[in-house]
Design an enzyme around this catalytic site. Structure first.
Site, PDB file in Angstrom:
ATOM      1  N   ASP A  30      17.437 -37.885 -40.825  1.00 26.80           N
ATOM      2  CA  ASP A  30      17.827 -38.611 -42.039  1.00 26.80           C
ATOM      3  C   ASP A  30      16.859 -38.335 -43.192  1.00 26.80           C
ATOM      4  O   ASP A  30      15.675 -38.079 -42.970  1.00 26.80           O
ATOM      5  CB  ASP A  30      17.858 -40.118 -41.718  1.00 26.80           C
ATOM      6  CG  ASP A  30      18.645 -40.908 -42.760  1.00 26.80           C
ATOM      7  OD1 ASP A  30      19.389 -40.299 -43.543  1.00 26.80           O
ATOM      8  OD2 ASP A  30      18.500 -42.147 -42.779  1.00 26.80           O
ATOM      9  N   ARG A  34      17.397 -38.097 -50.166  1.00 22.53           N
ATOM     10  CA  ARG A  34      16.210 -38.595 -50.881  1.00 22.53           C
ATOM     11  C   ARG A  34      15.208 -37.473 -51.127  1.00 22.53           C
ATOM     12  O   ARG A  34      14.546 -37.418 -52.152  1.00 22.53           O
ATOM     13  CB  ARG A  34      15.573 -39.754 -50.103  1.00 22.53           C
ATOM     14  CG  ARG A  34      16.277 -41.081 -50.362  1.00 22.53           C
ATOM     15  CD  ARG A  34      15.996 -42.083 -49.298  1.00 22.53           C
ATOM     16  NE  ARG A  34      16.718 -41.758 -48.067  1.00 22.53           N
ATOM     17  CZ  ARG A  34      16.459 -42.292 -46.890  1.00 22.53           C
ATOM     18  NH1 ARG A  34      15.484 -43.170 -46.766  1.00 22.53           N
ATOM     19  NH2 ARG A  34      17.175 -41.965 -45.837  1.00 22.53           N
ATOM     20  N   SER A  75      28.001 -38.143 -38.803  1.00 24.75           N
ATOM     21  CA  SER A  75      28.591 -39.318 -38.151  1.00 24.75           C
ATOM     22  C   SER A  75      30.049 -39.479 -38.568  1.00 24.75           C
ATOM     23  O   SER A  75      30.492 -38.922 -39.581  1.00 24.75           O
ATOM     24  CB  SER A  75      27.805 -40.573 -38.531  1.00 24.75           C
ATOM     25  OG  SER A  75      28.079 -40.943 -39.876  1.00 24.75           O
ATOM     26  N   ASN A  78      30.160 -40.555 -42.002  1.00 22.96           N
ATOM     27  CA  ASN A  78      29.812 -39.561 -43.030  1.00 22.96           C
ATOM     28  C   ASN A  78      31.041 -38.878 -43.644  1.00 22.96           C
ATOM     29  O   ASN A  78      30.955 -38.297 -44.730  1.00 22.96           O
ATOM     30  CB  ASN A  78      28.851 -38.500 -42.477  1.00 22.96           C
ATOM     31  CG  ASN A  78      27.452 -38.999 -42.172  1.00 22.96           C
ATOM     32  OD1 ASN A  78      26.777 -38.501 -41.281  1.00 22.96           O
ATOM     33  ND2 ASN A  78      26.980 -39.995 -42.913  1.00 22.96           N
TER      34      ASN A  78
HETATM   35  C1  IPE Z   1      22.889 -41.335 -39.852  1.00 25.65           C
HETATM   36  O1  IPE Z   1      22.417 -41.204 -41.151  1.00 25.65           O
HETATM   37  C2  IPE Z   1      23.800 -40.196 -39.506  1.00 25.65           C
HETATM   38  C3  IPE Z   1      23.165 -38.869 -39.444  1.00 25.65           C
HETATM   39  C4  IPE Z   1      21.905 -38.605 -39.567  1.00 25.65           C
HETATM   40  C5  IPE Z   1      24.072 -37.782 -39.211  1.00 25.65           C
HETATM   41  P1  IPE Z   1      23.126 -41.958 -42.380  1.00 25.65           P
HETATM   42  O2  IPE Z   1      22.340 -41.635 -43.581  1.00 25.65           O
HETATM   43  O3  IPE Z   1      24.576 -41.623 -42.400  1.00 25.65           O
HETATM   44  O4  IPE Z   1      22.973 -43.483 -41.946  1.00 25.65           O
HETATM   45  P2  IPE Z   1      22.893 -44.801 -42.841  1.00 25.65           P
HETATM   46  O5  IPE Z   1      24.063 -44.767 -43.766  1.00 25.65           O
HETATM   47  O6  IPE Z   1      21.600 -44.747 -43.568  1.00 25.65           O
HETATM   48  O7  IPE Z   1      22.921 -45.932 -41.860  1.00 25.65           O
HETATM   49  C1  IPE Z   2      20.937 -36.951 -43.363  1.00 22.74           C
HETATM   50  O1  IPE Z   2      20.451 -37.087 -44.652  1.00 22.74           O
HETATM   51  C2  IPE Z   2      22.050 -35.941 -43.264  1.00 22.74           C
HETATM   52  C3  IPE Z   2      23.370 -36.522 -42.959  1.00 22.74           C
HETATM   53  C4  IPE Z   2      23.629 -37.782 -42.764  1.00 22.74           C
HETATM   54  C5  IPE Z   2      24.480 -35.600 -42.880  1.00 22.74           C
HETATM   55  P1  IPE Z   2      21.188 -38.019 -45.731  1.00 22.74           P
HETATM   56  O2  IPE Z   2      22.178 -37.184 -46.448  1.00 22.74           O
HETATM   57  O3  IPE Z   2      21.716 -39.240 -45.081  1.00 22.74           O
HETATM   58  O4  IPE Z   2      19.966 -38.371 -46.681  1.00 22.74           O
HETATM   59  P2  IPE Z   2      19.695 -39.753 -47.429  1.00 22.74           P
HETATM   60  O5  IPE Z   2      19.712 -40.837 -46.391  1.00 22.74           O
HETATM   61  O6  IPE Z   2      20.787 -39.916 -48.439  1.00 22.74           O
HETATM   62  O7  IPE Z   2      18.348 -39.572 -48.039  1.00 22.74           O
HETATM   63 MG    MG Z   3      20.898 -41.068 -44.754  1.00 23.37          MG
END
Ligand code: IPE
Ligand code: IPE
Ligand code: MG
Length: 257
Positions: A30, A34, A75, A78
């Site tokens: 994750d 950001r 997910s 997502n």
């Molecule tokens: C969890 O991250 C899913 C993956 C890393 C693929 P998200 O960024 O989707 O989760 P939330 O929304 O912060 O809970």
């Molecule tokens: C994780 O990074 C990748 C996926 C969930 C596909 P994010 O895209 O969730 O990054 P943040 O949480 O917005 O920083």
């Molecule tokens: Mg995330």
């Protein structure tokens, strides 16, 4: 910040007790968005920069003797992100699989997936199938990508399959036990994770492996996924080895270590 540091990496690696390495590590990758924001880039650039840490974590896990590495890559939830981001992630998956498969195969990696992979675009399914066929005989480490995965999706499928078998007389209610449930989840055949890592400072599970992490040790780091390096995986393993896993017993009941 978070530049790879070979001496820290080697120091941490030397601290790992090879006899007590977690068999299965799961990682919620994750913080790509950001990271991109902090670097004045697009979210998609954040995801592109999330590929190198996957190579690093896989190499580090293999070197440490981890046998199963499961990465939460996309997910069920997502799918609700902006279409351009979803499309870019799917394209990145196809390109990365195609460009990395030789290396995976050379390194003894068996590729596996969990999740609703039927919902992925055709190109992704084709590339995944190719890579899985190509690496199916490898046994140094199993790399499982959780794609269009959520634990509730998996549990729902499992319940439906058991309910159908009971309705049709193929299964007796008394035969439903933990082993049967595990057998009907998409993680069948994988041992439960010993260690679950989540990057980016979030302290939540986000629908990952709800059944399987019953007794996993949890390790959180503020490091954003694109900054995650081998040293961070070694650090997580060293921390894990300092914990006492009691599985509900008292300390006195545990075998002497
Ligand atoms: C969890 O991250 C899913 C993956 C890393 C693929 P998200 O960024 O989707 O989760 P939330 O929304 O912060 O809970
Ligand atoms: C994780 O990074 C990748 C996926 C969930 C596909 P994010 O895209 O969730 O990054 P943040 O949480 O917005 O920083
Ligand atoms: Mg995330």
């Amino acid at each position: 910040m978070n530049k790879p540091n070979p001496s820290i990496e080697q120091e941490l690696r030397a601290q790992i007790d090879p006899a007590r390495v977690p068999v299965h590590i799961a990682v919620t990758m994750d913080g790509n968005g950001r990271w991109a924001e902090q670097h004045g880039e697009t979210r998609i650039a954040g995801h592109l920069n999330g590929v190198q840490p996957i190579r690093e974590v896989l190499t580090a896990a293999t070197e440490a003797g981890v046998k199963f590495l499961t990465l939460y890559a996309f997910s069920t939830e997502n799918w609700n992100r902006p279409k351009a981001e979803v499309d870019a992630l799917m394209e990145l998956l196809v390109k990365t699989l195609a460009s990395e498969v030789d290396e995976l195969d050379r390194n003894g990696v068996r590729l596996h997936t969990i999740g609703d992979t039927d919902s992925l675009p055709t190109g992704c399914r084709t590339e995944l199938k190719k890579a899985m066929d190509r690496t199916k005989a490898n046994d140094r480490i199993t790399l499982t990508l959780a794609l269009s995965y959520s634990a509730r999706w998996d549990i729902l499928r499992m319940v439906r399959s058991i309910a159908t078998d009971i309705r049709d007389g193929r299964l007796d209610t008394h035969a439903v036990n933990e082993a049967l449930i595990a057998e009907r989840l998409s993680t069948r055949g994988l041992p439960d994770p010993d260690l679950l890592i989540r990057t980016s400072g979030e302290h939540r599970i986000s629908n990952f492996l709800l059944w399987e992490i019953a007794y996993a040790e949890l390790w959180f780091t503020p490091v954003l996924w694109p900054d995650f390096r081998k040293q961070h995986l070694f650090q997580a393993i060293v921390d894990y080895q300092q914990r006492e896993r009691r599985f509900g017993l008292t300390r006195d009941q545990l075998p002497a270590s």
